[in-house]
Design an enzyme around this catalytic site. Sequence first.
Site, mmCIF file in Angstrom:
data_model
loop_
_atom_site.group_PDB
_atom_site.id
_atom_site.type_symbol
_atom_site.label_atom_id
_atom_site.label_comp_id
_atom_site.label_asym_id
_atom_site.label_seq_id
_atom_site.Cartn_x
_atom_site.Cartn_y
_atom_site.Cartn_z
ATOM 1 N N ASP A 261 0.849 -1.183 0.000
ATOM 2 C CA ASP A 261 0.000 0.000 0.000
ATOM 3 C C ASP A 261 0.887 1.235 0.000
ATOM 4 O O ASP A 261 2.087 1.146 0.280
ATOM 5 C CB ASP A 261 -0.935 0.018 1.221
ATOM 6 N N ASP A 306 -7.476 -4.360 -5.791
ATOM 7 C CA ASP A 306 -8.693 -3.735 -5.280
ATOM 8 C C ASP A 306 -8.440 -2.235 -5.316
ATOM 9 O O ASP A 306 -8.080 -1.617 -4.324
ATOM 10 C CB ASP A 306 -8.961 -4.229 -3.854
ATOM 11 N N CYS A 359 -15.135 -0.821 -5.735
ATOM 12 C CA CYS A 359 -16.394 -0.696 -4.984
ATOM 13 C C CYS A 359 -17.204 0.444 -5.589
ATOM 14 O O CYS A 359 -17.769 1.269 -4.882
ATOM 15 C CB CYS A 359 -16.150 -0.494 -3.491
#
Length: 408
Positions: A261, A306, A359
């Site tokens: 990340d 993601d 999302c």
Amino acid sequence: MKLYRGLIEATVQALQQIFSDKQQADRVVERLLKSNPKWGARDRAFLAENIYEIVRWWRLIKYSASQEKVTQPEHFWKMVGTWQIIKPAQLHTETDNILPEWTEFEEINLETVLSRYQEALKVRKIAQSIPDWIDEVGERELGDKWEKEITALNNQAPFVLRVNTLKSDLQAVISVFGEDKVELVKEVPTAIVLKKRQNVFGQDAFKRGFFEVQDAGSQLIPAFLDLKPGQTVIDACAGAGGKTLQIASLLENKGNIIALDIEHFKLEELQKRAVRNGVKILTTGLIKNESTVKDLVEKADRLLLDVPCSGLGVLRRNPDTKWKLQPGFLTTIRNTQWHILSTYSKMVKRGGKMVYATCSLLPSESEDQVTRFVMEFGDRWRLMDERRTSVADEGYDGFYMALLERIK
């Protein structure tokens, strides 16, 4: 329910922090609930519900209150008072809509508010409380599906747990709450829906790592990776790592997980969660520059992307997102998504697979990106499967996932 001045004052202050200070709603609520240990369960529930619902219905409340701009403390009091009037109709509750005779509520006229509220219900973008530009983008990209999805996104999200199979099992976690207090999700064997919202984080079972809080739709994504114990898996946009932890359980703690990340604090939180979950195969890495990706070229059997997105599929949980997003953000984030997909995919071995996930409800962030990728890199990659969850039809949060295989 009788309105208590202290709770209304706390609600007003929280809304000022969210809208004037641009703080995240979930952080504001979390801090607020920790700030006064004397509040009982009913008080805490009142605060959390009212703050989130006022944020969710902000535009509708502003219209009903005849309040164009909300900048001063008295404006926020007016918003909270107006919400108490329209809440019974909006949430289908039996709550009395008569306000206490407080100075801050003196200028609120009940009949005017209710009349304005009925007017508002005739215009979708006001009735569903969304900015004009999001309503336009949603209709353009989703057509007739947009109305039912945005309507569903304004319902309260279910409270879903993921059973951590490294430490427990479905029946053991059910027994913590009681058979009559939970519902199962047929398609997601590790998901349990709690019928009543509650603070689960203080429970011994949570502290021992028996479960995590994770939407059922989110739980579909790691399962989509077609994982097998012993594989090397890279989660390249790991965040605080809910899906990373699930990957570890699907690998049965056998293999290797590399969680990456760009935010160090998120990886620190992931490490803590991994210890609680009993994950023993995790390595974390901070993405500082392109060399991080180059060092991992062709190292992954499986890759999860993601990617950052608009978050329009999870507005039930993060209603403040719609007020903070700006139209230009969509162009920026699509470019970021494409950069991640086109460069990070090099980390996959020949014969390996990756899942690209968002999302977001928008095809421009999801299906369109994958279509472009296959068109540009079709000699090396093939699309094996894709799935979109529907808030309206399935009750999951709004996710998109695509499984791609590297063929050479």
